[in-house]
Design a protein around this motif. Structure first.
Motif, PDB file in Angstrom:
ATOM      1  N   ARG A 128     -59.482  25.549 -78.632  1.00 18.38           N
ATOM      2  CA  ARG A 128     -58.789  25.897 -77.548  1.00 18.38           C
ATOM      3  C   ARG A 128     -59.777  25.618 -76.269  1.00 18.38           C
ATOM      4  NH1 ARG A 128     -56.930  30.285 -80.576  1.00 18.38           N
ATOM      5  NH2 ARG A 128     -54.662  30.393 -80.493  1.00 18.38           N
ATOM      6  N   ARG A 129     -59.362  25.020 -75.048  1.00 15.70           N
ATOM      7  CA  ARG A 129     -60.099  24.433 -74.090  1.00 15.70           C
ATOM      8  C   ARG A 129     -59.777  24.952 -72.707  1.00 15.70           C
ATOM      9  NH1 ARG A 129     -58.638  19.816 -74.200  1.00 15.70           N
ATOM     10  NH2 ARG A 129     -59.993  19.002 -75.816  1.00 15.70           N
ATOM     11  N   GLY A 130     -60.633  25.279 -71.828  1.00 16.23           N
ATOM     12  CA  GLY A 130     -60.492  25.561 -70.587  1.00 16.23           C
ATOM     13  C   GLY A 130     -61.304  25.049 -69.511  1.00 16.23           C
ATOM     14  N   VAL A 131     -60.562  24.874 -68.456  1.00 17.59           N
ATOM     15  CA  VAL A 131     -61.372  24.008 -67.465  1.00 17.59           C
ATOM     16  C   VAL A 131     -61.416  24.787 -66.063  1.00 17.59           C
ATOM     17  CG1 VAL A 131     -61.788  22.139 -65.789  1.00 17.59           C
ATOM     18  CG2 VAL A 131     -61.063  21.567 -68.285  1.00 17.59           C
ATOM     19  N   ASP A 132     -62.657  25.320 -65.661  1.00 21.65           N
ATOM     20  CA  ASP A 132     -62.766  26.241 -64.535  1.00 21.65           C
ATOM     21  C   ASP A 132     -63.774  25.605 -63.294  1.00 21.65           C
ATOM     22  OD1 ASP A 132     -62.425  28.412 -63.000  1.00 21.65           O
ATOM     23  OD2 ASP A 132     -64.103  29.471 -63.835  1.00 21.65           O
ATOM     24  N   PRO A 133     -63.230  25.403 -62.240  1.00 24.34           N
ATOM     25  CA  PRO A 133     -61.765  25.307 -61.768  1.00 24.34           C
ATOM     26  C   PRO A 133     -61.041  24.055 -62.070  1.00 24.34           C
ATOM     27  CG  PRO A 133     -63.181  24.737 -59.823  1.00 24.34           C
ATOM     28  CD  PRO A 133     -63.994  25.080 -61.113  1.00 24.34           C
ATOM     29  N   ASP A 134     -60.044  24.126 -62.212  1.00 19.43           N
ATOM     30  CA  ASP A 134     -59.050  22.788 -62.556  1.00 19.43           C
ATOM     31  C   ASP A 134     -58.776  22.128 -61.339  1.00 19.43           C
ATOM     32  OD1 ASP A 134     -57.100  24.214 -61.195  1.00 19.43           O
ATOM     33  OD2 ASP A 134     -55.856  24.055 -62.748  1.00 19.43           O
ATOM     34  N   ARG A 135     -59.229  22.445 -60.307  1.00 21.75           N
ATOM     35  CA  ARG A 135     -59.198  21.539 -59.180  1.00 21.75           C
ATOM     36  C   ARG A 135     -60.392  21.755 -58.137  1.00 21.75           C
ATOM     37  NH1 ARG A 135     -54.150  22.693 -60.491  1.00 21.75           N
ATOM     38  NH2 ARG A 135     -52.431  21.063 -59.650  1.00 21.75           N
ATOM     39  N   VAL A 136     -61.388  20.552 -58.016  1.00 22.83           N
ATOM     40  CA  VAL A 136     -62.616  20.593 -57.475  1.00 22.83           C
ATOM     41  C   VAL A 136     -62.527  19.442 -56.451  1.00 22.83           C
ATOM     42  CG1 VAL A 136     -63.706  21.691 -59.195  1.00 22.83           C
ATOM     43  CG2 VAL A 136     -63.772  19.166 -59.213  1.00 22.83           C
ATOM     44  N   GLY A 188     -67.864  15.916 -56.354  1.00 22.29           N
ATOM     45  CA  GLY A 188     -69.223  16.413 -56.186  1.00 22.29           C
ATOM     46  C   GLY A 188     -69.586  17.879 -56.421  1.00 22.29           C
ATOM     47  N   ASP A 189     -68.601  18.691 -56.588  1.00 15.15           N
ATOM     48  CA  ASP A 189     -68.714  20.161 -56.955  1.00 15.15           C
ATOM     49  C   ASP A 189     -68.897  20.452 -58.281  1.00 15.15           C
ATOM     50  OD1 ASP A 189     -68.467  20.588 -54.193  1.00 15.15           O
ATOM     51  OD2 ASP A 189     -66.494  21.703 -54.224  1.00 15.15           O
ATOM     52  N   ASP A 190     -69.192  21.400 -58.654  1.00 18.28           N
ATOM     53  CA  ASP A 190     -69.567  21.775 -60.225  1.00 18.28           C
ATOM     54  C   ASP A 190     -68.110  22.151 -60.807  1.00 18.28           C
ATOM     55  OD1 ASP A 190     -72.174  21.420 -59.851  1.00 18.28           O
ATOM     56  OD2 ASP A 190     -72.763  23.551 -59.479  1.00 18.28           O
ATOM     57  N   CYS A 191     -68.052  21.774 -61.960  1.00 18.53           N
ATOM     58  CA  CYS A 191     -66.809  22.033 -62.711  1.00 18.53           C
ATOM     59  C   CYS A 191     -67.406  22.244 -64.236  1.00 18.53           C
ATOM     60  CB  CYS A 191     -65.801  21.087 -62.694  1.00 18.53           C
ATOM     61  SG  CYS A 191     -64.350  21.373 -63.674  1.00 18.53           S
ATOM     62  N   ARG A 192     -66.939  23.508 -65.041  1.00 21.84           N
ATOM     63  CA  ARG A 192     -67.236  23.320 -66.307  1.00 21.84           C
ATOM     64  C   ARG A 192     -66.223  23.679 -67.352  1.00 21.84           C
ATOM     65  NH1 ARG A 192     -72.195  24.490 -68.634  1.00 21.84           N
ATOM     66  NH2 ARG A 192     -72.069  25.640 -70.640  1.00 21.84           N
ATOM     67  N   ALA A 193     -66.360  22.766 -68.351  1.00 17.93           N
ATOM     68  CA  ALA A 193     -65.240  23.215 -69.285  1.00 17.93           C
ATOM     69  C   ALA A 193     -65.761  23.962 -70.468  1.00 17.93           C
ATOM     70  CB  ALA A 193     -65.019  21.789 -70.099  1.00 17.93           C
ATOM     71  N   GLU A 203     -68.172  13.160 -59.858  1.00 16.24           N
ATOM     72  CA  GLU A 203     -68.788  12.471 -58.978  1.00 16.24           C
ATOM     73  C   GLU A 203     -67.768  11.281 -58.286  1.00 16.24           C
ATOM     74  OE1 GLU A 203     -69.781  12.353 -62.064  1.00 16.24           O
ATOM     75  OE2 GLU A 203     -71.818  13.633 -61.719  1.00 16.24           O
ATOM     76  N   ARG A 204     -66.463  11.286 -59.027  1.00  9.46           N
ATOM     77  CA  ARG A 204     -65.585  10.227 -58.646  1.00  9.46           C
ATOM     78  C   ARG A 204     -64.188  11.040 -58.331  1.00  9.46           C
ATOM     79  NH1 ARG A 204     -65.111   5.502 -62.914  1.00  9.46           N
ATOM     80  NH2 ARG A 204     -63.372   4.906 -61.304  1.00  9.46           N
ATOM     81  N   ARG A 236     -55.989  18.763 -67.780  1.00  3.35           N
ATOM     82  CA  ARG A 236     -56.207  17.948 -66.596  1.00  3.35           C
ATOM     83  C   ARG A 236     -56.891  18.578 -65.614  1.00  3.35           C
ATOM     84  NH1 ARG A 236     -51.396  14.220 -64.733  1.00  3.35           N
ATOM     85  NH2 ARG A 236     -52.240  13.219 -66.815  1.00  3.35           N
ATOM     86  N   LEU A 237     -57.934  17.768 -64.971  1.00  2.35           N
ATOM     87  CA  LEU A 237     -58.747  18.078 -63.942  1.00  2.35           C
ATOM     88  C   LEU A 237     -58.484  17.177 -62.663  1.00  2.35           C
ATOM     89  CD1 LEU A 237     -61.120  19.522 -62.533  1.00  2.35           C
ATOM     90  CD2 LEU A 237     -62.706  17.811 -63.710  1.00  2.35           C
ATOM     91  N   TRP A 238     -58.348  17.870 -61.529  1.00  5.90           N
ATOM     92  CA  TRP A 238     -58.186  17.104 -60.468  1.00  5.90           C
ATOM     93  C   TRP A 238     -59.149  17.117 -59.751  1.00  5.90           C
ATOM     94  CZ3 TRP A 238     -53.927  19.631 -62.672  1.00  5.90           C
ATOM     95  CH2 TRP A 238     -53.016  18.832 -62.826  1.00  5.90           C
ATOM     96  N   VAL A 239     -59.995  15.815 -59.320  1.00  4.97           N
ATOM     97  CA  VAL A 239     -61.028  15.924 -58.227  1.00  4.97           C
ATOM     98  C   VAL A 239     -60.743  15.489 -56.900  1.00  4.97           C
ATOM     99  CG1 VAL A 239     -63.065  14.877 -58.035  1.00  4.97           C
ATOM    100  CG2 VAL A 239     -62.538  15.164 -60.422  1.00  4.97           C
ATOM    101  N   HIS A 240     -60.475  16.298 -56.152  1.00  7.10           N
ATOM    102  CA  HIS A 240     -59.906  15.901 -54.543  1.00  7.10           C
ATOM    103  C   HIS A 240     -61.219  15.364 -53.873  1.00  7.10           C
ATOM    104  CE1 HIS A 240     -57.286  20.019 -55.143  1.00  7.10           C
ATOM    105  NE2 HIS A 240     -56.609  18.713 -55.566  1.00  7.10           N
TER     106      HIS A 240
END
Length: 388
Positions: free
Chosen positions: A55-63, A66-71, A120-121, A152-156
């Motif tokens: 099981r996988r989680g992404v927090d947060p799923d919208r960043v 350049g912000d930090d995101c950890r799975a 980064e992108r 899914r991760l949204w990089v804004h």
């Protein structure tokens, strides 16, 4: 699958075994048999599939870019008797992989591990599936299997704060938009009845047809509406100017929401988001930023077609067109929107940042043109406009 070492050992074992049998040398036969047996044992060792639930989680799923995101990956062993040493990587939709720390699981145990995702992108990043690799102690055979789905991760895009936005309508003395006119309430859609709705708005004919109460929903078309049109034509941008355009669009939209304006986002390729107003909370801005995260150049986008569509809207709106420096020669049609939108702003990103008419000059009659190299510079030129 056998590794190079495994292929060499297996080939040598077969050659020694055949040579020993032909020549009558028991030593060669024994050596060849040991090599072949070692390869077979390695195939069983590495080929035995790991028994896992992933099981996988992404927090947060919208960043923001350049912000930090950890799975976080939760691994649970369903094996009954043997421990499992797991070496794994996560696949990314961009084509790369992210290594996952090696873990050792006892039978029936579970553990949680995590890793940092690249942000980064700007874009939409699908994380997964998890690819688990197993290899025998001698390195003769390696096997990989995939577990779990994708997350899914949204990089804004980044945004730059704008001090104000044009409203295309008068404001009251207390600073609140006040442009309601008689007769501006119009029918918008039908929806299901909820307790508290005015029964005078029930559409009885439709209610009788569908078997449940349906009410008419109305909107005030006189409320100031800021329309952001992003030119996503591939011919209008370089890679750098396209990213700056996305950041400029995010800046304008967030400023409009903070000013309690109704905002719309349209792409020249046809996609759009409409309806949000009031405040700058993440929930209200999310649909706009998600679309900007998904933004890619399109070979089928047409700026004239988008202009014709926007000309059909009612008066009283502000239009902001954001495009690249390569599209300057295609902007003549934008002047046609001046008789529909009281305020028309064209932002040209990736340009020199200066022009014959100055940073905020009007290169088109009645149209405010802002030319800037970057979105940050665009924000400065935007705030430098004295009157809209």
């Amino acid at each position: 699958m056998p590794t190079r070492r495994g292929i060499a050992v297996g080939t040598a074992g077969v050659v020694l075994l055949v040579a020993g049998l032909v020549a009558g040398y028991r030593e060669l036969v024994a050596l060849g048999a040991v090599a072949v047996l070692a390869l077979l044992v390695a195939l069983l060792w590495a080929g035995w599939p790991p028994r896992l639930v992933v099981r996988r989680g992404v927090d947060p799923d919208r960043v923001t870019r350049g912000d930090d995101c950890r799975a976080t990956v939760d691994l649970r062993s369903t094996a009954r008797w043997r421990a499992q040493t797991l070496s794994a990587v996560e696949y990314l939709s961009t084509g790369g992989t992210v290594p996952v720390p090696t873990v050792r699981l006892r039978a029936g145990a579970h553990t949680t591990t995590g890793y940092v995702l690249p942000t980064e992108r700007r874009g939409v990043l699908d994380v997964g599936p998890l690819e688990v690799s197993r290899q025998d102690p001698l390195g003769l055979v390696a096997a990989t299997r995939r577990y779990g789905g994708t997350t899914r991760l949204w990089v804004h895009p980044r945004s730059h704060r704008l001090s104000r936005v044009p409203v295309g309508a008068a404001r009251s003395l207390d600073g609140v938009v006040d442009a309601v006119q008689y007769g501006s309430i119009t029918f918008h859609a039908l929806r299901e009845y909820v307790p508290g709705d005015d029964l005078r708005h029930v559409h009885w004919r439709t209610s009788a047809r569908v078997g449940e109460l349906m009410v008419r929903e109305h909107v005030d078309t006189s409320l100031p509406r800021i329309v952001v049109l992003v030119d996503d034509r591939a011919s209008a941008h370089t890679a750098a100017s396209f990213e700056e355009t996305a950041e400029a669009a995010a800046s304008v939209l967030l400023a409009a929401l903070r000013a309690e304006l109704t905002a719309e986002l349209h792409l020249a390729s046809g996609r759009s988001v409409a309806g949000g107003s009031g405040g700058d909370g993440p929930g209200r801005a999310r649909p706009y930023l998600d679309l900007l995260a998904e933004l890619t150049t399109s070979a089928d986008a047409s700026l004239p077609r988008a202009v014709r569509t926007l000309r059909q809207r009612h008066r009283g709106d502000t239009l902001v067109l954001l495009t690249g420096a390569d599209a300057v020669a295609d902007l003549d049609s934008v002047g046609l929107l001046r008789d529909v939108y009281p305020t028309v702003v064209v932002g040209v990103l990736g340009g020199t940042g200066t022009g014959a008419d100055g940073p905020s000059g009007r290169s088109l009659p009645g149209v405010i043109t802002l030319t800037a190299r970057t979105a940050e510079e665009f924000a400065g030129r935007w705030d430098g406009v004295s009157t809209w």
